[in-house]
Every structure is written in C-alpha cells, then in structure tokens.
Design a protein around this motif. Structure first.
Motif, PDB file in Angstrom:
ATOM      1  N   GLU A  57       0.831  -1.202   0.000  1.00 55.28           N
ATOM      2  CA  GLU A  57       0.000   0.000   0.000  1.00 55.28           C
ATOM      3  C   GLU A  57       0.867   1.255   0.000  1.00 55.28           C
ATOM      4  O   GLU A  57       0.566   2.233  -0.668  1.00 55.28           O
ATOM      5  CB  GLU A  57      -0.946  -0.039   1.211  1.00 55.28           C
ATOM      6  CG  GLU A  57      -2.063   0.961   1.100  1.00 55.28           C
ATOM      7  CD  GLU A  57      -3.239   0.697   2.040  1.00 55.28           C
ATOM      8  OE1 GLU A  57      -3.188  -0.264   2.831  1.00 55.28           O
ATOM      9  OE2 GLU A  57      -4.206   1.461   1.970  1.00 55.28           O
ATOM     10  N   ARG A  85      -4.394   4.051  -4.476  1.00 55.91           N
ATOM     11  CA  ARG A  85      -4.257   3.269  -3.250  1.00 55.91           C
ATOM     12  C   ARG A  85      -5.550   2.565  -2.844  1.00 55.91           C
ATOM     13  O   ARG A  85      -5.558   1.353  -2.613  1.00 55.91           O
ATOM     14  CB  ARG A  85      -3.776   4.195  -2.136  1.00 55.91           C
ATOM     15  CG  ARG A  85      -3.160   3.481  -0.997  1.00 55.91           C
ATOM     16  CD  ARG A  85      -2.459   4.444  -0.080  1.00 55.91           C
ATOM     17  NE  ARG A  85      -1.108   4.734  -0.509  1.00 55.91           N
ATOM     18  CZ  ARG A  85      -0.466   5.869  -0.233  1.00 55.91           C
ATOM     19  NH1 ARG A  85      -1.061   6.821   0.455  1.00 55.91           N
ATOM     20  NH2 ARG A  85       0.762   6.046  -0.647  1.00 55.91           N
ATOM     21  N   GLU A  86      -6.631   3.297  -2.793  1.00 61.87           N
ATOM     22  CA  GLU A  86      -7.879   2.698  -2.311  1.00 61.87           C
ATOM     23  C   GLU A  86      -8.343   1.569  -3.238  1.00 61.87           C
ATOM     24  O   GLU A  86      -8.605   0.447  -2.804  1.00 61.87           O
ATOM     25  CB  GLU A  86      -8.974   3.771  -2.192  1.00 61.87           C
ATOM     26  CG  GLU A  86     -10.301   3.137  -1.796  1.00 61.87           C
ATOM     27  CD  GLU A  86     -11.397   4.173  -1.540  1.00 61.87           C
ATOM     28  OE1 GLU A  86     -11.074   5.355  -1.362  1.00 61.87           O
ATOM     29  OE2 GLU A  86     -12.568   3.757  -1.501  1.00 61.87           O
ATOM     30  N   THR A 136      -5.742  -1.538  -3.293  1.00 60.86           N
ATOM     31  CA  THR A 136      -5.687  -2.406  -2.101  1.00 60.86           C
ATOM     32  C   THR A 136      -7.027  -3.103  -1.895  1.00 60.86           C
ATOM     33  O   THR A 136      -7.064  -4.240  -1.440  1.00 60.86           O
ATOM     34  CB  THR A 136      -5.307  -1.645  -0.821  1.00 60.86           C
ATOM     35  OG1 THR A 136      -6.075  -0.456  -0.739  1.00 60.86           O
ATOM     36  CG2 THR A 136      -3.861  -1.309  -0.783  1.00 60.86           C
ATOM     37  N   PHE A 162      -4.696  -1.055   9.393  1.00 63.10           N
ATOM     38  CA  PHE A 162      -4.690  -0.029   8.353  1.00 63.10           C
ATOM     39  C   PHE A 162      -5.078   1.355   8.874  1.00 63.10           C
ATOM     40  O   PHE A 162      -5.234   2.279   8.094  1.00 63.10           O
ATOM     41  CB  PHE A 162      -5.643  -0.431   7.217  1.00 63.10           C
ATOM     42  CG  PHE A 162      -5.220  -1.713   6.562  1.00 63.10           C
ATOM     43  CD1 PHE A 162      -4.219  -1.713   5.602  1.00 63.10           C
ATOM     44  CD2 PHE A 162      -5.791  -2.917   6.930  1.00 63.10           C
ATOM     45  CE1 PHE A 162      -3.803  -2.894   5.009  1.00 63.10           C
ATOM     46  CE2 PHE A 162      -5.380  -4.098   6.346  1.00 63.10           C
ATOM     47  CZ  PHE A 162      -4.384  -4.090   5.390  1.00 63.10           C
ATOM     48  N   PHE A 221      -8.496  -2.663   2.252  1.00 65.41           N
ATOM     49  CA  PHE A 221      -8.090  -4.051   2.025  1.00 65.41           C
ATOM     50  C   PHE A 221      -9.063  -5.004   2.736  1.00 65.41           C
ATOM     51  O   PHE A 221      -9.488  -6.016   2.167  1.00 65.41           O
ATOM     52  CB  PHE A 221      -6.661  -4.282   2.528  1.00 65.41           C
ATOM     53  CG  PHE A 221      -6.174  -5.686   2.302  1.00 65.41           C
ATOM     54  CD1 PHE A 221      -5.701  -6.081   1.066  1.00 65.41           C
ATOM     55  CD2 PHE A 221      -6.214  -6.619   3.333  1.00 65.41           C
ATOM     56  CE1 PHE A 221      -5.273  -7.386   0.850  1.00 65.41           C
ATOM     57  CE2 PHE A 221      -5.788  -7.923   3.129  1.00 65.41           C
ATOM     58  CZ  PHE A 221      -5.310  -8.295   1.882  1.00 65.41           C
TER      59      PHE A 221
END
Ligand SMILES: [Zn+2]
Length: 258
Positions: A137, A145-146, A149, A206, A219
């Motif tokens: 990440e 990123r969002e 993951t 996270f 994730f």
C-alpha cells in the motif's frame, strides 16, 4: 477468463513441462503457449495460460510450492501476438513490464498487474499477510491506493473462500457473514466480533498510519467482498465500512446489504 504469463525458473529440465502442465490443467487453466530456454539462473520455462481469474491465486500458490519451481513471476501477457510467433524472441522479464508509478492522479482504477505480483506472496504468507499488504500500500500512488488495495483484498478473500469454504452449504447473506466472513477475518485478525451493527474489528492494521483520510480499511473491505462475492448465489452484496478508527471511531465496523 484471464491470460497470464508465467516465467518459471527451475534447476531441472526433465519432466518440468509435463508436471507444471498437469498442475495448470488441474487448476482449470489451459496452456496456450510455452517455451523453454536456459539462462544463468537455470532452466526458464515461460508459459502462457488461460483460465478463470478466480483460480489464479490457487494456481500461483501451487506453482510457488512445487518442488521443481525455484522461483516464478507472473504477469499480464503482451497484447495478442500472432499465432506463428511461438518461437519468437525470448520473453523479457515480466516484472519489467509492470508499470512503475506514473504519477497520474486521474488514474483511480485498480492496478491489476501489481496485484497479480503481490498475490503469490500473500498466499504463501497467509494468514500473516498484513506486513506485505502495508508495504504494498505504501508503494502505490495516492490516487490508486484505495482501489488497488481493495482489489487485492477481494482477490485474497476469493482465494480464502475457495480454500476454506467452497464445499460448505449454500448460505444466505446473514449466515454467510456469520459462518464465512467472521471466521475468515478471525483467522487474519484478533478482536473481531459480529453484532447487530455489523462486523466490528478492534485493531485494524490499516488505521492511524497516515495513508488515508477517513475510512482506511479498504483491504479488509475488499477481503469481505471477495469472501461474499465468490459463492456466486449471493450476487454482489454491498459492503461498507461505516465506522473506522482512522476517523476517530473506537473500532472499524463493516455492514452488509444484499
Ligand atoms: Zn477502519
């Protein structure tokens, strides 16, 4: 259907294609093209395979643990090559084709190729996957990123479902959350509870790490989606992280709706 190219390094030529070809077929894939060369690393077998994307992690897991396989890389093959080029130039290392950060802030689609590279490592490390996921990440651009993951989580969730729950009875959504999502998350994390509000996770790894504003457990949300989408008969349940420790809640809460 997915086309994936594997570059496998082995120290033995004899039986290599036969054994790995069997393993490819046993995983529901067909071998489209293969090529064996010798390099400084050893024998290099390149295989282009085609099959259901949902079985890919299983195939990667099997390849990664096969005694003849010293190492392997998986990648998305080049766009269609003419069928007559089976003896064409050697395939370049697959990792080299995986795009580096482009800095393209508009790109919010998941980076599938990077996830394909991560998945075998997650399968091998399972259930201790979080250090790898967090490192992954960190490497992604903010824009990706969002989605990326979350997609990685979905793939892992689907793999866990097939590995541990696929032979169970057909359950409705509520039962699936209780008998699939809950135990699967408990295998990954401590302090996971299910109550009327939803699935609560006390110590998500996270949160509080500065990677996201607002909800940050993409994730885990993806894992839950993979676990509950994979049975098929539930459709695609809507899973939301309604509270997150990253936004100041005391735990992360996921809700499920058909
Ligand atoms: Zn959270």
């Amino acid at each position: 259907m997915a086309d994936v190219e594997f570059r496998i390094v082995s120290d033995r030529r004899e039986g290599l294609l036969l054994e790995l070809g069997r393993l490819v077929m046993a995983s529901g894939f067909t071998l489209q093209r293969q090529r064996m060369t010798r390099s400084e690393e050893g024998v290099v077998l390149t295989m282009l395979v085609r099959g259901p994307e949902t079985n890919l992690l299983m195939l990667e897991d099997r390849l990664g643990s096969h005694p003849l396989v010293q190492s392997f890389e998986a990648g998305v093959p080049d766009a269609v090559r003419p069928a007559t080029t089976t003896t064409a130039a050697p395939v370049e290392p697959l990792r080299a084709r995986i795009p580096e950060h482009t800095g393209d802030a508009a790109s919010t689609a998941p980076d599938h190729a990077r996830v394909e590279v991560l998945l075998p490592a997650l399968a091998r490390a399972y259930p201790d996957v979080f250090s790898r996921v967090l490192a992954f990440e960190h490497e992604l651009t903010v824009a990706q990123r969002e989605a990326t993951t979350r997609y990685a989580g979905m793939r892992l969730g689907a793999w866990i479902y097939k590995r541990d729950y696929a032979l169970g009875a057909r359950l409705n959504l509520g039962e699936s959350v209780k008998h699939i999502a809950l135990p699967a998350m408990r295998n990954l994390l401590r302090h996971v509870e299910l109550n009327d509000d939803g699935l609560r996770i006390k110590n998500s790894p996270f949160t509080g790490i500065g990677l996201h504003r607002g909800s940050s457990c993409h994730f885990l949300r993806g894992c839950l989606e993979g676990l509950l989408n994979e049975p098929g008969h539930l459709g695609r349940p809507r899973i939301l992280e309604t509270f997150c420790r990253n936004s100041g809640a005391d735990s992360c809460t996921f809700t499920f709706a058909a």
